[in-house]
Design an enzyme around this catalytic site. Structure first.
Site, short mmCIF file in Angstrom:
data_model
loop_
_atom_site.label_atom_id
_atom_site.label_comp_id
_atom_site.label_asym_id
_atom_site.label_seq_id
_atom_site.Cartn_x
_atom_site.Cartn_y
_atom_site.Cartn_z
N GLN A 101 9.55 26.74 -9.12
CA GLN A 101 7.90 26.68 -9.62
C GLN A 101 8.17 28.21 -10.40
O GLN A 101 8.60 29.29 -9.76
CB GLN A 101 7.00 27.19 -8.60
CG GLN A 101 5.54 27.16 -9.31
CD GLN A 101 4.43 27.39 -8.32
OE1 GLN A 101 4.43 28.31 -7.48
NE2 GLN A 101 3.44 26.65 -8.58
N TYR A 181 -3.23 32.88 -12.77
CA TYR A 181 -1.97 33.60 -13.18
C TYR A 181 -1.77 33.58 -14.68
O TYR A 181 -2.58 32.92 -15.25
CB TYR A 181 -0.66 33.10 -12.58
CG TYR A 181 -0.78 33.48 -10.92
CD1 TYR A 181 -1.09 34.82 -10.54
CD2 TYR A 181 -0.77 32.30 -10.04
CE1 TYR A 181 -1.45 34.87 -8.97
CE2 TYR A 181 -1.11 32.65 -8.48
CZ TYR A 181 -1.16 33.88 -8.32
OH TYR A 181 -1.37 34.30 -6.92
N ARG A 229 1.83 22.82 -13.04
CA ARG A 229 0.89 22.90 -12.01
C ARG A 229 -0.69 23.32 -12.48
O ARG A 229 -0.59 24.55 -13.43
CB ARG A 229 1.11 23.90 -10.82
CG ARG A 229 0.00 23.67 -9.52
CD ARG A 229 0.67 24.25 -8.50
NE ARG A 229 0.20 23.19 -7.19
CZ ARG A 229 -0.24 24.21 -5.95
NH1 ARG A 229 0.04 25.15 -5.81
NH2 ARG A 229 -0.62 23.25 -5.01
N GLY A 321 0.65 21.98 1.62
CA GLY A 321 1.06 23.26 1.92
C GLY A 321 1.19 23.73 3.14
O GLY A 321 2.04 23.80 3.68
N ARG A 322 -0.14 24.09 3.55
CA ARG A 322 -0.23 24.90 5.10
C ARG A 322 0.59 23.94 6.03
O ARG A 322 1.00 24.56 6.90
CB ARG A 322 -1.63 25.01 5.24
CG ARG A 322 -1.95 26.30 4.56
CD ARG A 322 -3.55 26.41 4.62
NE ARG A 322 -4.24 25.14 3.72
CZ ARG A 322 -5.42 25.34 3.70
NH1 ARG A 322 -6.33 25.78 4.38
NH2 ARG A 322 -5.97 24.20 2.97
C1 LIG Z 1 1.23 31.02 2.53
C2 LIG Z 1 0.71 30.38 1.02
C3 LIG Z 1 1.54 30.53 0.01
C4 LIG Z 1 1.11 29.85 -1.12
N1 LIG Z 1 2.13 30.04 -2.22
C5 LIG Z 1 1.79 29.23 -3.61
C6 LIG Z 1 2.66 29.46 -4.70
O1 LIG Z 1 3.73 30.27 -4.46
N2 LIG Z 1 2.31 28.95 -5.69
C7 LIG Z 1 1.32 28.23 -5.71
O2 LIG Z 1 1.11 27.31 -6.61
N3 LIG Z 1 0.34 27.72 -4.73
C8 LIG Z 1 0.68 28.50 -3.69
N4 LIG Z 1 -0.25 28.48 -2.29
C9 LIG Z 1 -1.21 27.28 -2.77
C10 LIG Z 1 -0.65 25.95 -2.06
O3 LIG Z 1 0.60 25.49 -2.67
C11 LIG Z 1 -1.55 24.81 -1.96
O4 LIG Z 1 -2.30 24.76 -3.32
C12 LIG Z 1 -2.60 25.32 -0.78
O5 LIG Z 1 -2.08 25.58 0.35
C13 LIG Z 1 -3.72 24.07 -0.44
O6 LIG Z 1 -2.91 22.96 0.13
P1 LIG Z 1 -3.06 22.46 1.69
O7 LIG Z 1 -4.40 22.46 1.90
O8 LIG Z 1 -2.24 21.31 1.82
O9 LIG Z 1 -2.64 23.92 2.29
C14 LIG Z 1 -0.07 28.97 -1.49
C15 LIG Z 1 -0.69 28.49 0.00
C16 LIG Z 1 -0.60 29.35 1.34
C17 LIG Z 1 -1.21 28.70 2.34
#
Ligand SMILES: Cc1cc2nc3c(=O)[nH]c(=O)nc-3n(C[C@H](O)[C@H](O)[C@H](O)COP(=O)(O)O)c2cc1C
Length: 370
Positions: A101, A181, A229, A321-322
């Protein structure tokens, strides 16, 4: 009992054959050196997760100027490329696929990360909230508005970073145009108040992101290995809408991306992590229908919700993500219905291998060959 969920069956997007429709969402973990070099234990972390359809790396700075958070990795120096090469090799040895990314944080940054210099943005508008710096959380500042010719230089930084990602052995790249961003700061009329050819009309506000996409696809020989994204419904970094005409703006954006032939759009449906509620005028299926490539859906997905969306033909792939923080074998757990582990927030950002690459799979630790 094996789970025959359609979400867990193989699928092909573009020329990529994926063993399932599960994508590891990009996750910043803030464990890189001050020089933006990912640690060796990131080899274990990523390779342990290689049985998903596609891994998307944590957001990775395209230049020193792009950095907005302490301890985040980069993809613009030979040392960074070598470290990423070790990671992609290990992922490939486990038959995985990994995209990087590409990130520029713009105004979501802090002078302490730039030797005292101001962060840059389309317009000198201070974001709400705080930046994660080497000295802890610090209030955001009013950024400096970019000069027109500096914007061209940033496009070249993207081109260089895209080439570095190729050299590092990634299977493709994802352009980060979400979560307010730099690219999204240009797209939105609340954060872009420029009067040159990069501001004003929708066409002008999309000019810089589309120049970036063009530079990146030139490096990668077309859009087939390039995704993007977006987060049309986000309100970050505050709680108010960022745009007066979300669907007009994003409709035009998606149309232009479709013409470039990008592999996928990766859509954060709602406000990342916080809610799947969206304003009435935001219509994700409509955006998907306008786009020629694949649609990766994200935000608070469970296997059940992914199955429902797939059955309704509203998405092709689903990013988690999480759930990936503490479940290296997430696909296996979804398949068997095993419970998911939960990573305490103290492990999310910063630290070493503990709470990062030491989460066991259902059948014990997943050991990675170095
Ligand atoms: C610890 C953490 C770090 C994240 N870092 C990024 C990132 O580097 N780039 C990005 O586009 N989204 C980032 N996100 C957002 C996640 O990619 C995702 O959109 C978000 O957690 C929602 O998905 P989920 O409900 O499956 O967790 C981050 C989220 C978390 C929890």
């Amino acid at each position: 009992m094996p789970n025959d969920s359609p979400v867990l069956q193989p699928v092909t997007i573009g020329d990529l054959h994926l063993p399932n429709r599960v994508v590891m969402a990009p996750l910043t973990r803030s464990r890189s050196s001050e020089a933006g070099v990912p640690p060796d234990f990131a080899i274990d972390y990523y390779a342990q997760r290689a049985d998903c359809g596609l891994i998307i790396s944590e957001a990775t700075n395209i230049s020193a100027q792009a950095r907005g958070y302490a301890m985040t990795p980069g993809i613009f120096t030979p040392e960074q490329v070598e470290a990423w090469q070790r990671i992609t090799r290990a992922v490939h040895r486990r038959d995985g696929r990994m995209f990087l990314q590409l990130w520029h944080t713009g105004r979501i940054s802090h002078p302490s990360l730039h030797g005292g210099a101001l962060p840059v943005a389309p317009s000198a508008l201070k974001p709400k909230g705080q930046a994660f710096t080497n000295d802890g959380m610090q209030d955001h500042v009013t950024p400096r508005a970019l000069e027109t010719d500096e914007i061209l230089a940033i496009v070249e930084d993207y081109r260089h970073a895209a080439q570095c990602a190729k050299d590092a052995g990634f299977d493709g790249v994802e352009v980060h145009s979400a979560n307010n961003y730099l690219l999204e700061q240009f797209v939105r009329d609340s954060t872009n108040q420029r009067t040159d050819r990069y501001g004003g009309s929708i066409e002008n506000r999309l000019r810089f992101p589309l120049e970036v996409v063009k530079a990146v696809t030139e490096v990668w020989g077309g859009g087939g290995r390039v995704g993007i994204r977006i987060s049309p419904a986000t309100t970050e970094p505050g709680s108010t809408p960022l745009d007066s005409t979300v669907m007009a703006t994003y409709g035009a954006y998606v149309d232009a991306l479709s013409k470039v032939g990008l592999l996928y759009i990766h859509d954060i449906e709602g406000v990342t992590q916080q809610t799947r509620d969206v304003p009435d005028d935001v219509d994700f299926p409509a955006l998907r229908r306008r786009f020629s490539g694949a649609y990766i859906a994200n935000n608070q997905y469970t296997l059940e919700l992914a199955e429902q969306m797939l059955a309704e033909d509203k998405a092709d792939l689903f990013s988690f993500g999480r759930s990936y923080l503490a479940n290296p074998d997430l696909v296996g757990r979804l398949r068997s219905g095993a419970p998911l582990a939960d990573a305490p927030k103290s492990y999310w950002y910063g630290g070493g291998s503990v709470g990062y690459s030491d989460w066991p799979g259902m059948n014990g630790q997943i050991t990675i060959e170095r």
